[in-house]
Design a protein around this motif. Structure first.
Motif, PDB file in Angstrom:
ATOM      1  N   THR A 298       0.839  -1.203   0.000  1.00  0.00           N
ATOM      2  CA  THR A 298       0.000   0.000   0.000  1.00  0.00           C
ATOM      3  C   THR A 298       0.872   1.250   0.000  1.00  0.00           C
ATOM      4  O   THR A 298       0.640   2.198  -0.757  1.00  0.00           O
ATOM      5  CB  THR A 298      -0.890   0.024   1.264  1.00  0.00           C
ATOM      6  N   SER A 437      -1.698   8.697  -3.001  1.00  0.00           N
ATOM      7  CA  SER A 437      -1.299   7.886  -4.158  1.00  0.00           C
ATOM      8  C   SER A 437      -2.115   8.313  -5.380  1.00  0.00           C
ATOM      9  O   SER A 437      -3.211   8.854  -5.254  1.00  0.00           O
ATOM     10  CB  SER A 437      -1.487   6.396  -3.865  1.00  0.00           C
ATOM     11  N   SER A 439      -4.166   7.893  -9.111  1.00  0.00           N
ATOM     12  CA  SER A 439      -5.228   6.988  -9.591  1.00  0.00           C
ATOM     13  C   SER A 439      -4.886   6.532 -10.994  1.00  0.00           C
ATOM     14  O   SER A 439      -5.757   6.402 -11.841  1.00  0.00           O
ATOM     15  CB  SER A 439      -6.578   7.708  -9.592  1.00  0.00           C
ATOM     16  N   ARG A 448      -5.619   1.965  -1.904  1.00  0.00           N
ATOM     17  CA  ARG A 448      -5.372   3.023  -0.912  1.00  0.00           C
ATOM     18  C   ARG A 448      -5.496   2.416   0.477  1.00  0.00           C
ATOM     19  O   ARG A 448      -6.222   1.447   0.678  1.00  0.00           O
ATOM     20  CB  ARG A 448      -6.415   4.134  -1.037  1.00  0.00           C
ATOM     21  N   SER A 465      -4.432  10.961   2.021  1.00  0.00           N
ATOM     22  CA  SER A 465      -3.535   9.869   1.623  1.00  0.00           C
ATOM     23  C   SER A 465      -4.186   8.502   1.800  1.00  0.00           C
ATOM     24  O   SER A 465      -3.565   7.492   1.507  1.00  0.00           O
ATOM     25  CB  SER A 465      -2.233   9.939   2.429  1.00  0.00           C
ATOM     26  N   HIS A 467      -8.155   6.066   1.949  1.00  0.00           N
ATOM     27  CA  HIS A 467      -9.450   5.961   1.294  1.00  0.00           C
ATOM     28  C   HIS A 467     -10.375   7.098   1.723  1.00  0.00           C
ATOM     29  O   HIS A 467     -10.370   7.427   2.897  1.00  0.00           O
ATOM     30  CB  HIS A 467     -10.068   4.602   1.656  1.00  0.00           C
ATOM     31  N   GLY A 469      -9.517   9.116  -0.862  1.00  0.00           N
ATOM     32  CA  GLY A 469      -8.538   9.820  -1.696  1.00  0.00           C
ATOM     33  C   GLY A 469      -8.418  11.279  -1.335  1.00  0.00           C
ATOM     34  O   GLY A 469      -8.971  11.743  -0.338  1.00  0.00           O
TER      35      GLY A 469
END
Ligand code: FAD
Length: 488
Positions: A298, A437, A439, A448, A465, A467, A469
């Motif tokens: 991750t 991160s 997409s 995520r 950073s 879920h 996003g």
């Protein structure tokens, strides 16, 4: 109810503080900096210029309103906003100018008039973008994707089954190039990939739902600028009894027997039954949980883009500019290759200029404007930023001066520069990435970090950073997911 520590007063941390206080937890927010906001901070430059430091585009304002409503307050007593119309002024490299009106049909007519693309094609594309949003947002943005229960709901199964048809195998750029033959319109819609720091030439076509946020649901301008969002929520949190401790970074998350027990800060050691990290998840593991096995897969997901920002006090007004202005480069593909493959900045990058003084006159002296000038750049991997900044500054000045027919460099009265190492230093974002991160692959949503720890009971994660996003709305949703998980 266990007392809760929140690490970081970014928008995700502030919203989580409000929600947990509303649930009856005693909440303390530890913030490393001297004030709240994180990326959503504000700055002032000599001569009377005020700027929003980071985010400038605001969508889904109801996610802010609902925090006030949650505790029986009237949002308007704290925070007001208006729908923006027009939304954006586009300047293409060939000299074409286009105004993105808030009304879908008026925007489509403008595209037909300026670019010669039939208005009905634009309307049809935007409708599809809306349908894709409706089919997936409830599932992918509003729930934890990492709890088995999520997958038992019929709504979620329906969204998952719709995914292939929404475009997991083609890219955003391919979707747009198939929909429109005019490269300028393709470029316009490709740009929406940058709303979560991604590359339209790699990101899945599913992300073509992003234009719906702006063109379907609307872009908004908060009274006083974006910083007013953080300010009003901190005021609410304080009224609910949340304690903010500034200039007190958390140095370690304390654990015992598989659960969190508190935090060690620069000043003291505190007991807490719940800890929510609003710090970027990579440094949370690396620095605050050094003895805990880290979820390496991750954490090693490619980062989103970062930004290079020039804050300029400009000694003139430009009536042709609005709140959001885009000066497109000639070669968009080259720009993203530079960012994501070569980890550098193209010679001729697209330039975004945000000006708030037209709506908030106190943001600049009379007759002047406050220009937030941003270029998308790679996250920090040790590049020679001093050289890149100087080269890019020239390129930016050249592009905007050419488009506006004025030597913009001669109008700069105040300047501040924020680059990726600076973003990392001020917010702890890994490499200064704006949205955690990227997409750029179709599984990104599942890769995520979850909003909770699978190893340590009582440990949760919110902010850009993890879920679902980055970006203001998603950070607010992360707070909702965290508080729902804690409530359960
Ligand atoms: P952050 O803002 O990342 O804040 C984290 C906080 O934690 C910081 O205050 C930091 O000091 C603190 N902290 C870190 N470590 C510690 C520690 N150990 N102890 C205590 N405190 C700690 N989004 C949009 O929606 N629209 C836009 O137009 C937009 N444009 C952007 C432009 C720029 C230049 C930037 C930088 C971002 C932009 N974004 C935009 C993204 C948006 O700003 C972020 O997704 C969002 O603000 C991140 O909030 P967060 O909750 O993740 O916290």
């Amino acid at each position: 109810k266990p007392a809760a520590a929140i690490i970081g007063a970014g928008i995700g941390g502030i919203a989580t503080a409000v929600r947990l206080a509303a649930q009856g937890h005693r909440v303390t927010v530890f913030e490393a900096q001297e004030s709240f906001g994180g990326k959503m901070h504000q700055l002032e430059l000599p001569g009377g210029y005020r700027f929003d430091g980071g985010p400038s585009l605001f969508t889904l304002p109801q996610l802010v309103d609902e925090l006030f409503e949650l505790v029986g307050r009237n949002p308007q007593d704290y925070f007001r906003y208006q729908r923006l119309d027009p939304i954006t002024q586009y300047f293409f490299a060939d000299g074409t100018r286009l105004t993105a009106w808030a009304d879908e049909n008026r925007f489509a007519q403008e595209v037909e008039q300026k670019l010669g693309v039939p208005a009905k094609d634009v309307v049809q594309f935007l409708r599809r973008s809306g349908q894709a949003y409706e089919a997936t947002a409830g599932t992918f943005l509003q729930k934890s994707l990492h709890k088995a229960a999520t997958y038992l709901s019929p709504e979620v199964l329906k969204a998952l089954s719709a995914l292939p048809q929404l475009g997991l195998t083609s890219t955003m750029h391919q979707r747009h190039a198939a929909a429109f033959s005019d490269p300028r319109l393709v470029q316009l819609f490709d740009r929406f990939a940058t709303y979560n720091g991604s590359d339209p030439y790699q990101a899945p076509a599913t992300l073509s739902l992003i234009p719906h946020l702006e063109h379907g649901l609307g872009a908004y301008y908060p009274e006083g600028g974006i910083y007013a969002i953080a300010q009003s929520l901190v005021r609410l949190a304080e009224e609910l009894g949340v304690q903010f401790r500034y200039q007190e970074p958390v140095l370690e998350i304390l654990t015992a027997a598989g659960r969190v027990t508190g935090v060690r800060t620069s000043q003291d050691v505190y007991d807490f039954g719940l800890v929510v990290s609003n710090m970027d998840v990579v440094p949370t593991y690396r620095h605050l949980l050094p003895r805990q096995p880290a979820p390496e897969r991750t954490l090693s997901q490619p980062r989103s883009s970062s930004a290079l920002i020039f804050y300029w006090g400009i000694a003139r007004r430009f009536p042709e500019l609005g709140v959001h202005n885009i000066f497109f480069s000639q070669d968009y593909r080259r720009e993203f290759e530079a960012i994501f493959r070569e980890k550098t900045i193209a010679d001729d990058p697209t330039v975004y200029v945000n000006i708030t003084s037209g709506h908030t006159p106190t943001d600049a002296p009379p007759g002047h404007e406050n220009w937030f000038v941003m270029v998308n750049v790679p996250h920090d991997q040790g590049q020679d930023w001093a050289a890149l900044v100087q080269r890019t500054r020239q390129a930016v000045l050249h592009r905007v001066s050419q488009a506006l027919g004025t030597e913009v460099g001669a109008l700069i009265r105040a300047e501040h520069i924020w680059d990726p190492p600076g973003i990392a230093a001020r917010t702890s974002s890994f490499g200064g990435a704006l949205y955690g991160s990227s997409s750029n692959n179709s599984l990104a949503a599942f890769l995520r970090h979850p909003n909770f720890s699978g190893q340590l009971e009582g440990l949760y994660f919110c902010g850009g950073s993890v879920h679902p996003g980055g970006g203001i709305p998603l950070c607010l949703l992360s707070a909702r997911i965290v508080s729902d998980l804690i409530k359960k």
